[in-house]
Design an enzyme around this catalytic site. Structure first.
Site, PDB file in Angstrom:
ATOM      1  N   LYS A  13     -19.658 -35.427 -21.386  1.00  0.00           N
ATOM      2  CA  LYS A  13     -18.124 -35.541 -21.958  1.00  0.00           C
ATOM      3  C   LYS A  13     -16.809 -35.211 -19.757  1.00  0.00           C
ATOM      4  O   LYS A  13     -16.275 -35.660 -20.133  1.00  0.00           O
ATOM      5  CB  LYS A  13     -17.233 -34.765 -22.357  1.00  0.00           C
ATOM      6  CG  LYS A  13     -17.722 -34.811 -24.161  1.00  0.00           C
ATOM      7  CD  LYS A  13     -17.590 -33.990 -25.032  1.00  0.00           C
ATOM      8  CE  LYS A  13     -17.498 -32.270 -25.086  1.00  0.00           C
ATOM      9  NZ  LYS A  13     -19.250 -32.027 -24.884  1.00  0.00           N
ATOM     10  N   ARG A  88     -12.186 -28.917 -31.399  1.00  0.00           N
ATOM     11  CA  ARG A  88     -13.730 -29.243 -31.969  1.00  0.00           C
ATOM     12  C   ARG A  88     -13.347 -28.339 -32.967  1.00  0.00           C
ATOM     13  O   ARG A  88     -14.711 -27.531 -33.687  1.00  0.00           O
ATOM     14  CB  ARG A  88     -14.553 -27.447 -30.789  1.00  0.00           C
ATOM     15  CG  ARG A  88     -15.075 -27.728 -30.054  1.00  0.00           C
ATOM     16  CD  ARG A  88     -15.040 -26.752 -29.274  1.00  0.00           C
ATOM     17  NE  ARG A  88     -16.155 -26.719 -28.605  1.00  0.00           N
ATOM     18  CZ  ARG A  88     -16.834 -26.923 -27.270  1.00  0.00           C
ATOM     19  NH1 ARG A  88     -15.468 -27.157 -26.027  1.00  0.00           N
ATOM     20  NH2 ARG A  88     -18.134 -26.639 -26.508  1.00  0.00           N
ATOM     21  N   ARG A 127     -28.058 -28.240 -15.311  1.00  0.00           N
ATOM     22  CA  ARG A 127     -26.339 -28.522 -14.896  1.00  0.00           C
ATOM     23  C   ARG A 127     -25.868 -27.656 -14.002  1.00  0.00           C
ATOM     24  O   ARG A 127     -26.305 -26.832 -14.440  1.00  0.00           O
ATOM     25  CB  ARG A 127     -25.360 -28.421 -16.366  1.00  0.00           C
ATOM     26  CG  ARG A 127     -23.945 -28.970 -15.771  1.00  0.00           C
ATOM     27  CD  ARG A 127     -23.003 -28.484 -17.038  1.00  0.00           C
ATOM     28  NE  ARG A 127     -23.114 -27.955 -17.991  1.00  0.00           N
ATOM     29  CZ  ARG A 127     -22.387 -28.099 -18.951  1.00  0.00           C
ATOM     30  NH1 ARG A 127     -21.624 -29.221 -19.331  1.00  0.00           N
ATOM     31  NH2 ARG A 127     -22.283 -27.307 -20.629  1.00  0.00           N
ATOM     32  N   ARG A 160     -23.591 -22.390 -15.239  1.00  0.00           N
ATOM     33  CA  ARG A 160     -22.810 -21.181 -15.993  1.00  0.00           C
ATOM     34  C   ARG A 160     -23.620 -20.629 -16.812  1.00  0.00           C
ATOM     35  O   ARG A 160     -25.202 -20.972 -17.061  1.00  0.00           O
ATOM     36  CB  ARG A 160     -22.880 -22.485 -16.714  1.00  0.00           C
ATOM     37  CG  ARG A 160     -20.914 -22.931 -16.741  1.00  0.00           C
ATOM     38  CD  ARG A 160     -20.904 -24.179 -17.684  1.00  0.00           C
ATOM     39  NE  ARG A 160     -20.623 -24.157 -18.896  1.00  0.00           N
ATOM     40  CZ  ARG A 160     -20.656 -24.749 -19.834  1.00  0.00           C
ATOM     41  NH1 ARG A 160     -19.766 -25.977 -19.131  1.00  0.00           N
ATOM     42  NH2 ARG A 160     -20.158 -24.534 -21.445  1.00  0.00           N
ATOM     43  N   ARG A 171     -25.209 -22.607 -29.242  1.00  0.00           N
ATOM     44  CA  ARG A 171     -24.093 -23.986 -29.367  1.00  0.00           C
ATOM     45  C   ARG A 171     -23.924 -24.993 -29.380  1.00  0.00           C
ATOM     46  O   ARG A 171     -23.527 -25.710 -30.111  1.00  0.00           O
ATOM     47  CB  ARG A 171     -23.597 -24.068 -27.411  1.00  0.00           C
ATOM     48  CG  ARG A 171     -22.763 -22.766 -27.318  1.00  0.00           C
ATOM     49  CD  ARG A 171     -22.969 -23.208 -25.072  1.00  0.00           C
ATOM     50  NE  ARG A 171     -22.465 -23.768 -24.786  1.00  0.00           N
ATOM     51  CZ  ARG A 171     -23.202 -24.781 -23.731  1.00  0.00           C
ATOM     52  NH1 ARG A 171     -23.847 -24.119 -22.970  1.00  0.00           N
ATOM     53  NH2 ARG A 171     -22.160 -25.746 -23.116  1.00  0.00           N
TER      54      ARG A 171
HETATM   55  P1  ADP Z   1     -19.958 -28.036 -23.156  1.00  0.00           P
HETATM   56  O1  ADP Z   1     -18.593 -28.743 -22.107  1.00  0.00           O
HETATM   57  O2  ADP Z   1     -20.803 -27.416 -22.935  1.00  0.00           O
HETATM   58  O3  ADP Z   1     -19.273 -28.329 -24.363  1.00  0.00           O
HETATM   59  P2  ADP Z   1     -16.799 -26.223 -23.385  1.00  0.00           P
HETATM   60  O4  ADP Z   1     -16.566 -25.799 -21.366  1.00  0.00           O
HETATM   61  O5  ADP Z   1     -15.859 -27.121 -23.146  1.00  0.00           O
HETATM   62  O6  ADP Z   1     -18.791 -26.463 -23.164  1.00  0.00           O
HETATM   63  O7  ADP Z   1     -16.602 -24.778 -23.658  1.00  0.00           O
HETATM   64  C1  ADP Z   1     -17.557 -23.267 -23.486  1.00  0.00           C
HETATM   65  C2  ADP Z   1     -17.302 -22.383 -24.037  1.00  0.00           C
HETATM   66  O8  ADP Z   1     -15.832 -22.074 -23.999  1.00  0.00           O
HETATM   67  C3  ADP Z   1     -17.924 -22.753 -25.349  1.00  0.00           C
HETATM   68  O9  ADP Z   1     -18.996 -22.777 -26.005  1.00  0.00           O
HETATM   69  C4  ADP Z   1     -16.223 -21.937 -26.480  1.00  0.00           C
HETATM   70  O10 ADP Z   1     -17.192 -20.391 -26.202  1.00  0.00           O
HETATM   71  C5  ADP Z   1     -15.517 -22.390 -25.976  1.00  0.00           C
HETATM   72  N1  ADP Z   1     -14.415 -22.976 -26.049  1.00  0.00           N
HETATM   73  C6  ADP Z   1     -13.846 -24.413 -25.382  1.00  0.00           C
HETATM   74  N2  ADP Z   1     -13.002 -25.216 -26.111  1.00  0.00           N
HETATM   75  C7  ADP Z   1     -13.077 -24.852 -27.190  1.00  0.00           C
HETATM   76  C8  ADP Z   1     -12.082 -25.317 -28.193  1.00  0.00           C
HETATM   77  N3  ADP Z   1     -11.425 -26.113 -28.339  1.00  0.00           N
HETATM   78  N4  ADP Z   1     -12.286 -24.231 -29.457  1.00  0.00           N
HETATM   79  C9  ADP Z   1     -13.446 -22.563 -29.571  1.00  0.00           C
HETATM   80  N5  ADP Z   1     -13.805 -22.957 -28.839  1.00  0.00           N
HETATM   81  C10 ADP Z   1     -14.001 -23.320 -27.081  1.00  0.00           C
HETATM   82  P1  ADP Z   2     -20.068 -32.138 -21.518  1.00  0.00           P
HETATM   83  O1  ADP Z   2     -18.767 -32.028 -21.343  1.00  0.00           O
HETATM   84  O2  ADP Z   2     -20.320 -32.748 -22.535  1.00  0.00           O
HETATM   85  O3  ADP Z   2     -20.491 -30.673 -21.134  1.00  0.00           O
HETATM   86  P2  ADP Z   2     -20.895 -32.656 -18.873  1.00  0.00           P
HETATM   87  O4  ADP Z   2     -20.528 -33.680 -18.601  1.00  0.00           O
HETATM   88  O5  ADP Z   2     -21.248 -31.392 -18.100  1.00  0.00           O
HETATM   89  O6  ADP Z   2     -20.955 -32.450 -20.299  1.00  0.00           O
HETATM   90  O7  ADP Z   2     -22.027 -33.287 -18.271  1.00  0.00           O
HETATM   91  C1  ADP Z   2     -24.122 -32.268 -18.690  1.00  0.00           C
HETATM   92  C2  ADP Z   2     -24.801 -32.381 -18.023  1.00  0.00           C
HETATM   93  O8  ADP Z   2     -25.693 -33.716 -17.290  1.00  0.00           O
HETATM   94  C3  ADP Z   2     -24.626 -32.713 -16.310  1.00  0.00           C
HETATM   95  O9  ADP Z   2     -25.444 -31.613 -15.092  1.00  0.00           O
HETATM   96  C4  ADP Z   2     -23.631 -34.265 -15.988  1.00  0.00           C
HETATM   97  O10 ADP Z   2     -24.345 -33.987 -14.478  1.00  0.00           O
HETATM   98  C5  ADP Z   2     -25.454 -34.355 -16.692  1.00  0.00           C
HETATM   99  N1  ADP Z   2     -24.571 -35.691 -16.929  1.00  0.00           N
HETATM  100  C6  ADP Z   2     -24.014 -36.221 -17.246  1.00  0.00           C
HETATM  101  N2  ADP Z   2     -23.686 -37.430 -17.998  1.00  0.00           N
HETATM  102  C7  ADP Z   2     -24.899 -38.249 -17.942  1.00  0.00           C
HETATM  103  C8  ADP Z   2     -25.648 -39.166 -17.830  1.00  0.00           C
HETATM  104  N3  ADP Z   2     -25.643 -40.523 -17.996  1.00  0.00           N
HETATM  105  N4  ADP Z   2     -26.814 -39.230 -17.257  1.00  0.00           N
HETATM  106  C9  ADP Z   2     -27.583 -37.972 -17.233  1.00  0.00           C
HETATM  107  N5  ADP Z   2     -27.366 -37.090 -16.606  1.00  0.00           N
HETATM  108  C10 ADP Z   2     -25.799 -36.954 -17.014  1.00  0.00           C
END
Ligand code: ADP
Ligand code: ADP
Length: 218
Positions: A13, A88, A127, A160, A171
C-alpha cells in the site's frame, strides 16, 4: 480524488501510495508514518501509542480518528487525499464517513490490495526504509543501488522494529480479526476496488492507475 488503501501489512500500500502522491500531487496520509513519528519524537499522542505500535496491536480508535480528522481538515486535502492504513476497524470506517460528511465530502473509492500470506511475509521481512526521506525499499525486489544506502538522498536504511517476525505474526492476526471485515463493509457500499497485489510493483501500479483514472472521470 478521495481514496483509501486497504490490505494486510506488507501488501504494498505504502509503495503505491508514495508513487501516486508524487505523480498526481495528492497528499499521502499514512497513519503508520504519523504514529511512528509521534512515538519517536515523544509527543503526548506518541507516548499513548507507543506500547500498541511496539506490540503490533492497533492504537485505540479515538486516538487515530483524532489524528485523521485534524489532518483532513488542512487545506491541502480539499481537492483530495490518499489515506494509507486508515480505516482499520469498523469504528474507524464509520468515523471517517462522519468526518467527511461534515464537510459534505465522501470517499470515492477503497482500493483493496489482495495478496497471499506467503508474499506478505516475504515482503515485510525484506522491507527497509530510509532514515532521512522515508523512501521504501526491499532487499530483494526493490534493492537500493548500494546496500543500506538510499538511492534518492544517500540516507541510511533501517528495518522497522515491528517488522521482526514475532510482531509480524501478531499484526497479521490483528488484521484478520479487526480489519478484514472492512472488505465486506466497502463491498456493500459499492466503493471496493480490488487489486491483485501479488504482482510486480509495475503491474500493481498499472492496476492502481487504471482504478484511479476511472475514479477521476466520475
Ligand atoms: P503496515 O504498513 O505494515 O500495514 P502501518 O505502518 O500502517 O503498517 O502501521 C504500523 C502500526 O501503527 C500498526 O501495527 C498499529 O500499531 C499502528 N497503526 C497504524 N494505523 C493504524 C490505525 N488506522 N488504527 C490503529 N493503529 C494503527
Ligand atoms: P504496506 O504499506 O502495505 O505495509 P509496503 O508498501 O511497505 O507495504 O511494501 C512492503 C515491502 O514490499 C516493502 O519492502 C516494499 O518495497 C516491497 N514491495 C511493495 N510492493 C511490492 C511488489 N509489488 N513486489 C515486490 N515487493 C514489493
Amino acid at each position: 480524488m478521495k481514496v483509501a488503501f486497504l490490505g494486510p501489512p506488507g501488501a504494498g500500500k505504502g509503495t503505491q501510495a508514495q508513487a501516486v502522491s508524487r505523480e498526481r500531487k495528492v497528499p499521502h496520509i499514512s497513519t503508520g508514518d504519523i504514529l511512528r513519528e509521534a512515538v519517536q519524537t515523544g509527543t503526548p499522542t506518541g507516548l499513548k501509542a507507543r506500547a500498541y505500535v511496539t506490540a503490533g496491536k492497533l492504537v485505540p480508535d479515538e486516538i487515530v480518528v483524532d489524528i485523521v480528522a485534524e489532518r483532513l481538515a488542512r487545506p491541502d486535502c480539499k481537492q483530495g487525499f490518499l489515506l494509507d492504513g486508515f480505516p482499520r476497524t469498523l469504528g474507524q470506517a464509520k468515523a471517517l464517513d462522519a468526518i467527511l460528511a461534515k464537510s459534505s465530502m465522501r470517499l470515492d473509492a477503497m482500493l483493496y490490495y489482495a495478496v497471499s500470506d506467503d508474499v506478505v511475509v516475504d515482503r515485510i521481512s525484506g522491507r527497509r526504509l530510509c532514515k532521512s526521506c522515508g523512501a521504501n525499499y526491499h532487499v530483494k525486489y526493490i534493492a537500493p543501488r548500494k546496500s543500506g544506502v538510499c538511492d534518492r538522498c544517500g540516507g541510511g536504511l533501517y528495518q522497522r522494529a515491528d517488522d521482526k517476525p514475532e510482531t509480524v505474526k501478531e499484526r497479521l492476526r490483528v488484521y484478520r480479526e479487526q480489519t478484514a471485515e472492512l472488505i465486506d463493509y466497502y463491498r456493500a457500499n459499492g466503493l471496493l476496488k480490488e487489486i491483485s497485489a501479488d504482482n510486480s510493483v509495475e503491474a500493481v501500479r498499472a492496476d492502481t492507475n487504471r482504478v484511479l483514472d476511472a475514479v477521476a472521470v466520475r
